[in-house]
Design an enzyme around this catalytic site. Structure first.
Site, PDB file in Angstrom:
ATOM      1  CG  ASN A 193      -2.087  -0.952   1.031  1.00 20.86           C
ATOM      2  OD1 ASN A 193      -2.928  -0.750   0.164  1.00 20.86           O
ATOM      3  ND2 ASN A 193      -2.109  -2.014   1.810  1.00 20.86           N
ATOM      4  CG  HIS A 252      -0.333 -10.066  -1.856  1.00 23.47           C
ATOM      5  ND1 HIS A 252       0.568  -9.047  -1.633  1.00 23.47           N
ATOM      6  CD2 HIS A 252      -1.507  -9.671  -1.300  1.00 23.47           C
ATOM      7  CE1 HIS A 252      -0.051  -8.063  -0.967  1.00 23.47           C
ATOM      8  NE2 HIS A 252      -1.297  -8.414  -0.760  1.00 23.47           N
ATOM      9  CB  SER A 287       3.311  -6.704   9.957  1.00 22.35           C
ATOM     10  OG  SER A 287       2.418  -5.791   9.395  1.00 22.35           O
ATOM     11  CE1 TYR A 289       7.008  -1.491   5.202  1.00 24.23           C
ATOM     12  CE2 TYR A 289       8.715  -1.584   6.884  1.00 24.23           C
ATOM     13  CZ  TYR A 289       7.425  -1.261   6.506  1.00 24.23           C
ATOM     14  OH  TYR A 289       6.554  -0.728   7.425  1.00 24.23           O
ATOM     15  CB  THR A 330       6.556  10.036   6.344  1.00 25.50           C
ATOM     16  OG1 THR A 330       5.366  10.760   6.705  1.00 25.50           O
ATOM     17  CG2 THR A 330       7.604  10.979   5.787  1.00 25.50           C
ATOM     18  CG  PHE A 331       4.382   4.153   8.746  1.00 27.45           C
ATOM     19  CD1 PHE A 331       4.227   3.078   7.896  1.00 27.45           C
ATOM     20  CD2 PHE A 331       3.668   4.172   9.939  1.00 27.45           C
ATOM     21  CE1 PHE A 331       3.384   2.029   8.230  1.00 27.45           C
ATOM     22  CE2 PHE A 331       2.833   3.128  10.281  1.00 27.45           C
ATOM     23  CZ  PHE A 331       2.689   2.048   9.419  1.00 27.45           C
ATOM     24  CD  GLN A 332       2.974   9.325  12.632  1.00 32.43           C
ATOM     25  OE1 GLN A 332       3.538   8.248  12.800  1.00 32.43           O
ATOM     26  NE2 GLN A 332       1.780   9.567  13.130  1.00 32.43           N
ATOM     27  NE  ARG A 373       0.905  -3.755  14.168  1.00 35.48           N
ATOM     28  CZ  ARG A 373       1.855  -3.845  15.085  1.00 35.48           C
ATOM     29  NH1 ARG A 373       1.626  -3.448  16.318  1.00 35.48           N
ATOM     30  NH2 ARG A 373       3.041  -4.327  14.789  1.00 35.48           N
ATOM     31  CE  LYS A 374       4.307  -0.937  18.081  1.00 37.47           C
ATOM     32  NZ  LYS A 374       5.063  -1.964  18.818  1.00 37.47           N
TER      33      LYS A 374
END
Length: 303
Positions: free
Chosen positions: A69, A118, A148, A203, A238-240, A259-260
């Site tokens: 994603n 996938h 995860s 990643y 960014t992830f945030q 999530r994290k």
């Protein structure tokens, strides 16, 4: 960001189906690999041969929970930077998910189309391989991937849960999870990493230097973007930033998809025995292979 209404609609449907699905009934097997009944159907797999790839399609391949994603967002932003057109996602982007009619509808979509998957390399629709479509293949270290994946199953309210992390770990190591074994996926893709139309992305590298990663992706896809555009895309990716917008882009499942995003979260769950078991499996199947080297296992998976 692309209009994600189709995305959200599809996810809501899958969650609705998940409510009535027990873990033991979650999978059906197609050509030896387990897939979730809530998202895939054997009719769709059979129809996939009719999919007509175009040479300017972009394929994003990854095992679940390895950042697809994230990459989808980055590539959509790159397309916007070069064409000034918002990338529309008129279908759920995972090529093997959905109804068997989707491949007919996809003929109408404007280029470039982004297809995520996938699937193993040799399970991709034949026309993707014939047209030498550009494929970005995203990998993440197997320990964080497993953690995860476990949290995704056990945190999203409607998805069937595992009794415990130990139970999930056992199934993950046996490949009895959605889309099968991480290791089988890795071994299969390992043979094709040197293909000129395949680009490997780690990643963990993206986490470490997002700007450099975006620049490499743009170069591989032949997009000419300025340093300034790359900086802008980097700030939005960014992830945030993605987590903050996740509800509007991905619906109810958004906060669980993002999530994290940490590197090393596995240390919170893996026991000594589990560590050893995965280290041995990695050693046996991937150490010394081109992919094994690229995964930097010592850096990311050995405490």
């Amino acid at each position: 960001m692309a209009d994600k209404s189709k995305f959200i609609e599809y996810i809501d449907d899958a969650l609705e189906k998940s409510k009535e699905t027990a873990l033991s009934r979650l999978f059906f097997t197609y050509q030896g690999i387990p897939y979730p009944v809530t998202m895939c159907a054997s009719e769709t797999f059979q129809a996939m041969d009719t999919f007509e790839a175009r040479s300017d399609d972009i394929v994003l391949a990854s095992y679940p929970k390895c950042g697809s994603n994230w990459i989808l967002h980055i590539v959509s932003e790159l397309i916007f930077a070069v064409s000034k057109k918002k990338y529309e996602c008129p279908e759920f982007p995972v090529i093997e998910c959905g109804d068997s009619e989707k491949y007919q509808r996809m003929k109408q979509f404007p280029s470039p189309r982004i297809l995520t998957t996938h699937l193993h390399y040799d399970k991709l629709p034949g026309s993707i391989l014939e047209h030498k479509v550009k494929i970005l293949v995203i990998f993440r270290n197997p320990k964080d991937t497993a953690v995860s994946f476990f949290h995704f199953h056990n945190d999203v309210p409607d998805i069937p849960s595992y009794a415990s992390w130990d139970e999930f770990f056992r199934q993950f190591m046996k490949g009895q999870v959605s889309w099968g074994s991480y290791f089988d996926f890795a071994i299969n893709w390992n043979k094709h990493l040197d293909n000129e139309n395949v680009k490997f992305i780690l990643y963990e590298d993206l986490k470490e230097n997002l700007t450099a990663g975006i620049k490499q992706i743009a170069e591989f896809l032949g997009f000419s973007v300025t340093g300034e555009q790359i900086q802008t895309i980097s700030a939005q990716s960014t992830f945030q930033a993605m987590r903050e917008k996740s509800q509007e882009t991905h619906g109810a499942v958004g906060p669980f998809l993002f999530r994290k995003g940490e590197v090393g979260d596995w240390k919170n769950l893996f026991s000594e025995t589990q560590n050893q078991e995965m280290d041995e499996k990695f050693q046996e199947l991937l150490t010394g292979t081109p992919l094994g080297v690229k995964l930097k296992y010592e850096s990311y998976c050995q405490a």
